[in-house]
Design an enzyme around this catalytic site. Structure first.
Site, PDB file in Angstrom:
ATOM      1  N   LYS A   8      50.375  62.004  18.030  1.00 30.25           N
ATOM      2  CA  LYS A   8      50.558  60.540  17.941  1.00 30.25           C
ATOM      3  C   LYS A   8      51.868  60.147  18.634  1.00 30.25           C
ATOM      4  CE  LYS A   8      47.728  60.594  13.842  1.00 30.25           C
ATOM      5  NZ  LYS A   8      47.337  59.984  12.591  1.00 30.25           N
ATOM      6  N   HIS A  91      40.163  56.905  18.593  1.00 30.91           N
ATOM      7  CA  HIS A  91      40.875  57.170  17.338  1.00 30.91           C
ATOM      8  C   HIS A  91      40.992  55.868  16.537  1.00 30.91           C
ATOM      9  CE1 HIS A  91      44.043  58.210  14.527  1.00 30.91           C
ATOM     10  NE2 HIS A  91      43.736  59.474  14.761  1.00 30.91           N
ATOM     11  N   GLU A 161      36.713  61.460  11.173  1.00 32.91           N
ATOM     12  CA  GLU A 161      37.990  61.186  10.516  1.00 32.91           C
ATOM     13  C   GLU A 161      37.866  59.943   9.635  1.00 32.91           C
ATOM     14  OE1 GLU A 161      41.580  62.961  12.739  1.00 32.91           O
ATOM     15  OE2 GLU A 161      41.164  61.013  13.608  1.00 32.91           O
TER      16      GLU A 161
HETATM   17  P1  PGA Z   1      46.710  63.280   9.668  1.00 30.08           P
HETATM   18  O1  PGA Z   1      46.134  62.580  11.003  1.00 30.08           O
HETATM   19  O2  PGA Z   1      46.417  64.755   9.766  1.00 30.08           O
HETATM   20  O3  PGA Z   1      48.184  62.987   9.681  1.00 30.08           O
HETATM   21  O4  PGA Z   1      46.005  62.666   8.520  1.00 30.08           O
HETATM   22  C1  PGA Z   1      44.914  62.997  11.566  1.00 30.08           C
HETATM   23  C2  PGA Z   1      44.579  62.132  12.755  1.00 30.08           C
HETATM   24  O5  PGA Z   1      44.847  60.927  12.745  1.00 30.08           O
HETATM   25  O6  PGA Z   1      44.018  62.632  13.735  1.00 30.08           O
END
Ligand code: PGA
Length: 243
Positions: A8, A91, A161
């Site tokens: 990110k 995403h 996700e």
């Molecule tokens: P996280 O994020 O592992 O911090 O929950 C996963 C993602 O957004 O791909």
């Protein structure tokens, strides 16, 4: 098995370099493929650093057009040119903060595949969808609508996700992951794309990854927060090797 690391908007050159050195110190046979998704400004440096390793690199997004007057954007061919093999598309943070809908996402998938990239296409329901009992319909519709008419199944992975699980520390439970992955697999089967890897993402951590990777329909994990810490991502990778 794929271990995908979504950094990110985190990391600078020095911290990224240290993290990748620590990751590269773990030798990982072919059974597990690590892919890191650094922010755009780090791609050149990190691309040079991973050249002699088994680690692959991808961008976190790309534009649907190949070039042109799109200030601030990056095209898929630019990502490929700098050494990316993958790109994350759709995403939930792009869907939410940049108002990306399924139509533009499908265009991006096409653009990315045309540039030779493999696509990590993200889908997932919100907390509200979950509470209203519409998760299955939402996720399958998102998947169907985010795929272009012509898709190269050899250059595609799906990341399931749940939005409510991302960055919250609250992962989906194994029964829910298994159920959704089976439905996604059935959809892909019915679309003549049976061999596409389906990953789970959302608060994956060293202490829950073994259970998640033990689910038959889970082909890997997309990791956010825990991918920023060398011990965590190396622990997750080692556990993937043991599955
Ligand atoms: P996280 O994020 O592992 O911090 O929950 C996963 C993602 O957004 O791909």
């Amino acid at each position: 098995m794929i271990i995908a690391c979504n950094w990110k908007m985190n990391m600078k050159r020095a911290s990224a370099h240290d993290l990748v050195s620590d990751m590269a110190s773990l030798s990982v046979p072919d059974k597990v493929q690590r892919i890191i998704f650094p922010p755009f400004p780090l791609l050149a440096d990190i691309g040079a650093q991973i050249r002699e390793t088994d680690i692959l690199m991808g961008g976190q997004d790309c534009h649907s057009q190949e070039k042109g007057a799109y200030t601030g954007d990056v095209s898929a061919s630019m990502l490929a040119d700098i050494g990316c093999k993958w790109v994350i598309i759709g995403h939930s943070e792009r869907r939410q903060h940049h108002n990306e809908g399924n139509t533009i996402i499908a265009e991006k998938v096409s653009a990315a595949q045309s540039a030779g990239l493999s696509v990590m296409l993200c889908v997932g329901e919100t907390e509200q969808d979950r509470l209203s009992g519409t998760s299955d319909a939402i996720v399958l519709d998102m998947l169907a609508s985010s795929l272009p008419d012509h898709v190269d199944p050899m250059r595609l992975a799906i990341a399931y996700e749940p939005v409510w699980a991302i960055g919250t520390g609250q992962n989906a439970d194994e029964a829910d992951i298994s159920g959704m992955h089976n439905r996604i697999a059935a959809f892909l089967d019915a679309s003549d794309m049976p061999d596409i890897p389906v990953l789970y993402g959302g608060s994956v951590k060293p202490d829950n990854v073994a259970g998640i990777l033990g689910i038959a329909s889970v082909d890997g994990v997309l990791v956010g927060g825990a991918s920023l810490v060398a011990e965590s991502i190396n622990s997750i990778t080692s556990q993937a090797l043991a599955v």
